[in-house]
Scaffold this motif. Structure first.
Motif, PDB file in Angstrom:
ATOM      1  N   SER A 141      -2.758  -6.126 -12.817  1.00  0.00           N
ATOM      2  CA  SER A 141      -2.594  -4.698 -13.024  1.00  0.00           C
ATOM      3  C   SER A 141      -2.115  -4.469 -14.445  1.00  0.00           C
ATOM      4  CB  SER A 141      -1.596  -4.103 -12.016  1.00  0.00           C
ATOM      5  OG  SER A 141      -0.271  -4.469 -12.350  1.00  0.00           O
TER       6      SER A 141
ATOM      7  N   ALA B 196      -9.220  -5.381  -3.516  1.00  0.00           N
ATOM      8  CA  ALA B 196      -8.530  -4.094  -3.393  1.00  0.00           C
ATOM      9  C   ALA B 196      -8.249  -3.587  -4.792  1.00  0.00           C
ATOM     10  CB  ALA B 196      -7.230  -4.245  -2.606  1.00  0.00           C
ATOM     11  N   THR B 197      -8.916  -2.520  -5.174  1.00  0.00           N
ATOM     12  CA  THR B 197      -8.747  -1.914  -6.490  1.00  0.00           C
ATOM     13  C   THR B 197      -7.949  -0.625  -6.325  1.00  0.00           C
ATOM     14  OG1 THR B 197     -10.914  -2.787  -7.126  1.00  0.00           O
ATOM     15  CG2 THR B 197      -9.949  -1.128  -8.559  1.00  0.00           C
ATOM     16  N   PHE B 198      -6.989  -0.396  -7.217  1.00  0.00           N
ATOM     17  CA  PHE B 198      -6.133   0.773  -7.029  1.00  0.00           C
ATOM     18  C   PHE B 198      -5.803   1.445  -8.359  1.00  0.00           C
ATOM     19  CE2 PHE B 198      -3.143  -2.648  -7.824  1.00  0.00           C
ATOM     20  CZ  PHE B 198      -2.185  -2.063  -8.643  1.00  0.00           C
TER      21      PHE B 198
ATOM     22  N   THR C 259      -6.878   3.757  -3.377  1.00  0.00           N
ATOM     23  CA  THR C 259      -7.224   2.350  -3.167  1.00  0.00           C
ATOM     24  C   THR C 259      -8.638   2.251  -2.636  1.00  0.00           C
ATOM     25  OG1 THR C 259      -4.915   1.883  -2.600  1.00  0.00           O
ATOM     26  CG2 THR C 259      -6.543   0.203  -2.036  1.00  0.00           C
ATOM     27  N   HIS C 260      -9.377   1.260  -3.151  1.00  0.00           N
ATOM     28  CA  HIS C 260     -10.723   0.966  -2.650  1.00  0.00           C
ATOM     29  C   HIS C 260     -10.760  -0.481  -2.180  1.00  0.00           C
ATOM     30  CE1 HIS C 260     -15.020  -0.291  -2.971  1.00  0.00           C
ATOM     31  NE2 HIS C 260     -15.178   0.872  -2.360  1.00  0.00           N
TER      32      HIS C 260
ATOM     33  N   GLU D  67      -2.628   4.144  -9.410  1.00  0.00           N
ATOM     34  CA  GLU D  67      -1.404   4.752  -8.899  1.00  0.00           C
ATOM     35  C   GLU D  67      -0.793   5.642  -9.970  1.00  0.00           C
ATOM     36  OE1 GLU D  67       2.104   3.327  -5.944  1.00  0.00           O
ATOM     37  OE2 GLU D  67       1.613   1.958  -7.588  1.00  0.00           O
TER      38      GLU D  67
ATOM     39  N   LEU E 251       0.803  -1.225   0.000  1.00  0.00           N
ATOM     40  CA  LEU E 251       0.000   0.000   0.000  1.00  0.00           C
ATOM     41  C   LEU E 251       0.834   1.273   0.000  1.00  0.00           C
ATOM     42  CD1 LEU E 251      -2.810  -1.036   2.525  1.00  0.00           C
ATOM     43  CD2 LEU E 251      -2.894  -1.076   0.030  1.00  0.00           C
TER      44      LEU E 251
ATOM     45  N   ARG F 118      -1.554   7.309  -4.781  1.00  0.00           N
ATOM     46  CA  ARG F 118      -2.215   6.007  -4.916  1.00  0.00           C
ATOM     47  C   ARG F 118      -3.607   6.091  -4.300  1.00  0.00           C
ATOM     48  NH1 ARG F 118      -0.410   0.398  -5.134  1.00  0.00           N
ATOM     49  NH2 ARG F 118      -2.018  -0.971  -4.299  1.00  0.00           N
TER      50      ARG F 118
ATOM     51  N   TRP G 275     -12.193   3.640   1.378  1.00  0.00           N
ATOM     52  CA  TRP G 275     -11.332   4.390   0.466  1.00  0.00           C
ATOM     53  C   TRP G 275     -10.105   4.907   1.203  1.00  0.00           C
ATOM     54  CZ3 TRP G 275     -11.995   4.725  -4.702  1.00  0.00           C
ATOM     55  CH2 TRP G 275     -13.259   4.393  -5.210  1.00  0.00           C
TER      56      TRP G 275
END
Length: 811
Positions: free
Chosen positions: A331, A766-768, A755-756, A770, A223, A753, A704
């Motif tokens: 990703s 975990a969706t991100f 992140t959800h 960046e 993270l 970044r 979030w």
């Protein structure tokens, strides 16, 4: 059946619980961490110490978990369950351990499907208790079991278990309140709190010295904004490593990366890097998904680590999996998967693989034109953990990696195709065993590792293979509660083969002067060490001594080291000093330009002094001096000695579940100066005067999180070209100015970044998104010149432009 013990409680436990009760979560978490540090030495020496295991589980459950964010809570819960499992394995009738296990199972997210385990644990507690009513805590399983029945929609069973509990504990207010919805009429009883079950441990241990190590868990890596889920990139954000660019290498307080070896499960590896360039590696070939913890010690480290000059990187993989788990990640750069499976009651295996191909990311960011072959890599990690009995743990770990990249770059006087590829592997076996009738614990590790790499650029065409075989063993003896002794031995063999051609001048053009390579070299290292740890009141004194026969050096060296830790109130003071040596054999790719081949030191004397204060804001400050001596010639400027002076400051607001904003700021001021044999002085290659990092995380909701990382650093020194002389035809020889007399422009990079976190059925997602180098800052990693060394242009690092990465993790 045991519900509690009556031996004295370690001092930090009481304050930790008091702070948690008062809802001072920051202080409770800090005190809890200190209590675990105290218990770690005791558990290492006596792993069957049931009171210590229970206390450790309580500290995590009652002091640390309430302060943690959602993702971190899962990791802490797993750690507490690990301690509780060990208690139940040793004493299946331990009431408190089973009760705490049931609580953790009940608090787990629904997708983990732990209701059945909780029900079995509570039913086991009923069998252990029988009709006993001598402890008020015996009422709690009835309350929890009714909650579980109601969660499953079986209201009649919930009513029945509450009625049974009330027959035994008619005055228990919590049972009465839980039964109220089932009663036709009742007055609400006064609310009371659960009485604490006091578990007291004997032989309190003073905490070890703090402040000189940087530790990370898996989620810290995953993270960290801008770290690209890379272990070394994330470690750079913690301080202690000089920031010199986009690379992943750790420059411990102005030192060369080769001065900080990598240990995996206690065994030394040749290295773990991906995408090597003329400026160093960009990423580490270590999958964070299978790493339990990573620790970086930038100075004043233990006598158990030898053949290391500036620091040490220690990585621990996971042990035996106790439950099945599967993870997928995808990703715009990487596809990965991780599997964990138990094998019966005593063994388990895990495996993880990553395939990286940057074409989608480069296309998305309009950067495909920079590469003739986009960077790509593959990693495989496998592990087996076996616990044949309660006192023995065995681990076997296999790691394989490969990478390839080709792009058009400019360097020196040459612009053209640069090609690099590498393959690496390591196999590590480690063991740990505790004595049955004595306070002794043995550890051992053996490893074989290999790294092949090839670089081709203009006249440079070099292939190198490094191999290592290492073994180590040590024993810890807890002689008395206030003194423990550790001793061990290290044996290693290093070998390299190097072939191809390298330039003999700074020119890199295809027809530049060069020489053929045909190097075959090996070296050995043998070291023995001993270390004594004294606990005097709340202070701790560690003294150590190493004796080594180092690679490519004659004779035997003796290195004394000392570390003093002294807490006063809420401030922990520490002082460390010692002699550190490293052999002349370095498994790194030397650049051939003579002006860059400075001599390498083989001795460094360290002095570190610092203080740390924990609270709502954790503050750590350190001052250090490192003196380099005993240089070995490498074909460039001849150095007599070097000095690195500096200070570091870290201010951290610990991550809390109920906080919207947290993060940390680090700052380092360093001055690294070398003295040549001629008496002239010049900056050392990694002299970065000022460097700072800020990492801030904002959580607008529990799902979030927005993280921002800002890095800044003054430019490192280099030797400027001030003219050129003709050699022949179109070949020109540059003339250099003052050694390390110029500096690259300052470095700055902003990463963001988003992140959800969400639960989808039985999966945690975990969706991100960046953004690396969000502000599109054009940093400089070097200079390229025309054929006559007159006009220069900036050489840009890998993240020279804004780069967007998107992805999702499913677990």
């Amino acid at each position: 059946m045991r519900a509690s013990t009556q031996s004295p409680t370690p001092d930090p436990l009481g304050p930790c619980l008091a702070a948690a009760t008062a809802r001072d979560l920051a202080r409770a978490d800090a005190l809890g961490e200190a209590a675990l540090q105290q218990l770690s030495g005791r558990l290492a020496a006596t792993p069957d110490d049931i009171p210590a295991l229970v206390v450790a589980a309580r500290v995590i459950s009652q002091c640390r978990i309430p302060a943690a964010e959602m993702v971190r809570r899962g990791e802490l819960s797993a750690q507490a369950l690990e301690y509780l499992d060990r208690v139940v394995e040793r004493d299946s009738t331990h009431w408190l351990a089973r009760y705490m296990r049931a609580q953790h199972y009940l608090q787990a997210p629904p997708f983990m499907k732990r209701e059945g385990a909780a029900a079995r644990e509570l039913d086991r507690l009923f069998a252990l208790q029988g009709a006993r009513t001598d402890l008020s805590e015996f009422a709690r399983p009835y309350q929890l079991r009714s909650q579980l029945w109601k969660r499953q929609g079986q209201l009649d069973s919930a009513r029945a278990v509450l009625q049974r509990g009330l027959r035994l504990f008619p005055q228990d207010s919590l049972l009465r309140a839980a039964y109220e919805p089932f009663a036709a009429s009742s007055s609400p009883p006064p609310a009371t709190s659960i009485s604490a079950v006091v578990v007291r441990a004997a032989r309190p241990m003073a905490p070890p010295a703090v402040g000189m190590t940087r530790q990370m868990q898996r989620m810290d890596v995953m993270l960290a904004p801008g770290a690209a889920a890379d272990v070394f990139q994330a470690m750079q954000l913690q301080g202690g490593a000089t920031l010199v660019g986009d690379g992943a290498e750790l420059h411990a307080r102005g030192g060369d990366p080769a001065e900080s070896p990598l240990l995996l499960n206690g065994a030394r590896l040749v290295g773990a890097s991906r995408f090597e360039s003329l400026d160093g590696a960009l990423f580490a070939a270590l999958d964070p998904q299978v790493l339990q913890s990573t620790q970086f010690s930038p100075g004043g480290f233990s006598a158990r680590v030898g053949n290391a000059l500036s620091g040490v990187i220690e990585v621990e993989t996971e042990g035996r999996p106790r439950q099945a788990q599967r993870r997928f990640g995808l990703s715009s750069v990487t596809a990965s998967t991780t599997e964990r499976r138990p094998l019966g009651r005593r063994a388990g295996w895990w495996g993880s693989t990553r395939l990286s191909h940057t074409t989608p990311m480069l296309w998305m960011n309009d950067r495909l034109g920079e590469y003739t072959s986009a960077p790509r890599s593959g990693d495989l990690a496998l592990g087996l953990g076996v616990e044949p009995d309660r006192r023995t743990e065995l681990r076997a770990t296999l790691m394989l990696s490969g990478d390839d990249v080709a792009r058009d770059v400019a360097r020196g006087d040459y612009t053209g195709a640069y090609r690099s590829n590498g393959q690496g592997g390591a196999f590590v076996v480690s063991a740990r065993r505790a004595a049955l009738h004595a306070p002794l614990i043995w550890r051992g590790a053996a490893a074989a590792s290999l790294r092949r790499s090839r670089q081709a650029f203009g006249v440079l065409d070099r292939a190198r293979t490094d191999r290592t075989l290492t073994t180590s063993a040590d024993v810890t003896w807890q002689a008395v509660s206030s003194w423990r002794l550790r001793s061990g031995v290290d044996v290693a063999h290093f070998a390299l083969d190097e072939d191809g051609r390298v330039p003999i001048t700074p020119a890199l053009a295809q027809d530049a002067p060069s020489r053929a390579l045909a190097v075959r070299r090996d070296a050995a290292h043998v070291g023995v060490w001993t270390e004594s740890v004294w606990d005097v009141g709340r202070a701790q004194l560690t003294t150590g001594l190493r004796a080594d026969r180092l690679p490519l050096l004659a004779g035997v060296t003796l290195d004394p080291r000392v570390n003093l830790s002294l807490p006063t109130g809420r401030i922990q003071w520490h002082l460390a000093a010692g002699v550190f040596r490293q052999g002349a054999f370095r498994p790194t790719l030397d650049l051939s330009t003579p002006v860059q081949l400075a001599d390498i030191p083989t001795r460094a004397d360290h002095l570190v002094a610092g203080a740390e204060r924990k609270g709502a804001l954790d503050i750590r400050a350190e001052a250090f001096r490192k003196r380099y001596r005993d240089y070995r010639a490498r074909g460039g400027p001849s150095l007599a000695r070097g000095t690195v002076d500096g200070m570091e400051l870290l201010v951290r607001r610990a991550s809390m579940a109920d906080r919207r904003v947290d993060g940390w700021i680090t700052y380092a001021a360093t001055r690294a100066v070398g003295t040549l044999t001629s008496g002239a002085r010049a900056p050392l290659p990694f002299d970065v005067s000022h460097a700072g990092t800020a990492v801030i995380t904002w959580r607008p909701t529990s799902a979030w999180r927005l993280g921002v990382t800002q890095r800044v650093a003054t430019g490192r020194p280099f030797t400027a070209v001030i003219g050129a002389d003709s050699l022949s035809g179109d070949l020109w020889q540059p003339r250099f100015g003052t050694l390390q007399g110029a500096r690259y422009p300052s470095y700055a990079r902003t990463d963001v970044r988003l992140t959800h976190l969400s639960v989808r059925g039985s999966r945690l997602a975990a969706t991100f998104v960046e953004a690396i180098n969000l502000l599109d800052r054009g940093n400089v990693s070097g200079w390229s010149y025309d054929a006559r060394w007159q006009r220069r242009e900036a050489v840009r690092p890998f993240f020279n432009r804004r780069t967007i990465v998107v992805g999702v993790e499913l677990q």
